[in-house]
Design an enzyme around this catalytic site. Sequence first.
Site, PDB file in Angstrom:
ATOM      1  N   ASP A  15     -23.185  56.635-129.628  1.00 14.43           N
ATOM      2  CA  ASP A  15     -24.576  56.359-129.024  1.00 14.43           C
ATOM      3  C   ASP A  15     -25.404  55.773-129.856  1.00 14.43           C
ATOM      4  O   ASP A  15     -26.790  56.059-129.676  1.00 14.43           O
ATOM      5  CB  ASP A  15     -25.043  57.551-128.235  1.00 14.43           C
ATOM      6  N   LYS A  18     -24.447  50.483-130.222  1.00 12.41           N
ATOM      7  CA  LYS A  18     -23.509  49.385-130.784  1.00 12.41           C
ATOM      8  C   LYS A  18     -23.343  48.319-129.637  1.00 12.41           C
ATOM      9  O   LYS A  18     -23.289  47.169-130.284  1.00 12.41           O
ATOM     10  CB  LYS A  18     -22.002  50.098-130.740  1.00 12.41           C
ATOM     11  N   GLY A  42     -19.267  54.587-123.744  1.00  7.96           N
ATOM     12  CA  GLY A  42     -20.040  54.104-123.063  1.00  7.96           C
ATOM     13  C   GLY A  42     -21.105  53.122-123.687  1.00  7.96           C
ATOM     14  O   GLY A  42     -22.233  53.562-124.454  1.00  7.96           O
ATOM     15  N   HIS A  43     -20.876  51.670-123.612  1.00 11.62           N
ATOM     16  CA  HIS A  43     -21.774  50.536-124.244  1.00 11.62           C
ATOM     17  C   HIS A  43     -22.701  50.179-123.572  1.00 11.62           C
ATOM     18  O   HIS A  43     -22.209  49.635-122.344  1.00 11.62           O
ATOM     19  CB  HIS A  43     -20.864  49.662-125.108  1.00 11.62           C
ATOM     20  N   GLN A 229     -17.490  55.204-130.307  1.00 14.89           N
ATOM     21  CA  GLN A 229     -17.994  56.450-130.863  1.00 14.89           C
ATOM     22  C   GLN A 229     -18.621  56.198-132.104  1.00 14.89           C
ATOM     23  O   GLN A 229     -19.105  55.316-132.556  1.00 14.89           O
ATOM     24  CB  GLN A 229     -16.588  57.384-130.979  1.00 14.89           C
TER      25      GLN A 229
END
Length: 435
Positions: A15, A18, A42-43, A229
């Site tokens: 988080d 990225k 989750g990007h 991650q």
Amino acid sequence: MGPRNVTVVGLQWGDEGKGKIVDALARICRYVVRFCGGANAGHTVTVGEETFAMHLIPCGILTEGVTNVVGNGVVFDPPVALEEIDNLRARGIAIGPENLRISAGAHMVMPWHKQADVLSEQVLADGKKIGTTGRGIGPCYSDKAIRSTAIRVGELLQEDAFRRKVHDVATVKNKIFSALYDAETLDPGKIAEEYVEYGKKLGPMIDNTGAILRKAIASGERILFEGGQGAMLDIDHGTYPFVTSSTVTACGVPTGAGVPPSAIGQVVGIIKAYTSRVGAGPFPTEQDNEIGETLRERGREYGTTTGRPRRCGWFDAFAVRYAADLSGVHELALSLLDVPTGLDEVKLCTGYRVGGAEVERFAPSAMTEAVAIYQSLPGWSADISSCREFDDLPAEAKDYVDALEKAIARPITFISVGPERTQTIVRQTQIEGLE
Ligand code: IMP
């Protein structure tokens, strides 16, 4: 030889932002490749008024002319990927074999993996729970290591053999579920048919992605490796056992994408201006108080995948220096610098004390007992969201950036001051094509 490839990795607990930097770099690359993790990631990318939250599809999908690759090191979840593809298509993004390839060698997350993930967490006592995303990540990678009960994406293409395999594996899993957890059993026939349908939709995109990437390297085409991650969640080098189940540092690029180590190229480490962690495990700079609350609210620190509130705290430069050394980071991208705006002081952790003595060499295992040693700097109050040059920033924000650079011993070449593509300060990057 073409321009150097780029690897983007998170240096904290994920988080870090990225998605935004991958999106910015995608326009100068021919391929964007995920090499680790799965739908636990989750990007988030904001384009104008629109926000896209990607879990399995690489963030390069938003850039025309980029071929996106889900590498063999990813654990691939067909229904999640298809839902993501449908959502993107509904928003006008064309997706097909011309811009998305999925490794035939990637392991497939099956319904029993998700079930095992949830059940195995439920039976653990408080304090022992990992706090997983429930996406079946650990059980899928476990089967990869066990081998006999694993199923890879390429197997979808041999329908009859696939049906038989699902039947055999589900029989084993059902025995385990009833014996260990007294849980509901799964219907192998139904699962096999569902997945055969997924296979028909995904079939044209399933490929030997390692071969595609090695050919690209030979032709001098540029690749961006998109980490998932963050280093502290790395299975070998993170805060084990409170980690995810893959190699998320730059060390995971060669195996997870099927390319030689020399392909890693320029490594950009992503850091955010403070720290957050979702899930259980040690966190020496955690601020379980008003400061943590302020960072969570301003930074909208709620999980992209699970919606869980993230634990928040000060920047841990001692841990990030270790993470940067481990991934061979060349330069840093600092995100969310706008979030600490308005705090009287900003602190960064420069070392730990354990049992009263200062720790000489960082090790994640030291974190459990660690008391953070802080450097405190004055905060800034002016809104920085419209700053586009380093010199536009208030002196205190510049001092904070300088202090981070010194502590991590690397230059910060990107500074993000808001979610928009345009809200980025770029300076002295070594990435060709952007300078
Ligand atoms: P798992 O990957 O679902 O097994 O979860 C293991 C740990 O990694 C949990 O603490 C999760 O919250 C964390 N985690 C996994 N993926 C991400 C991510 O993309 N961002 C932040 N934390 C993550």
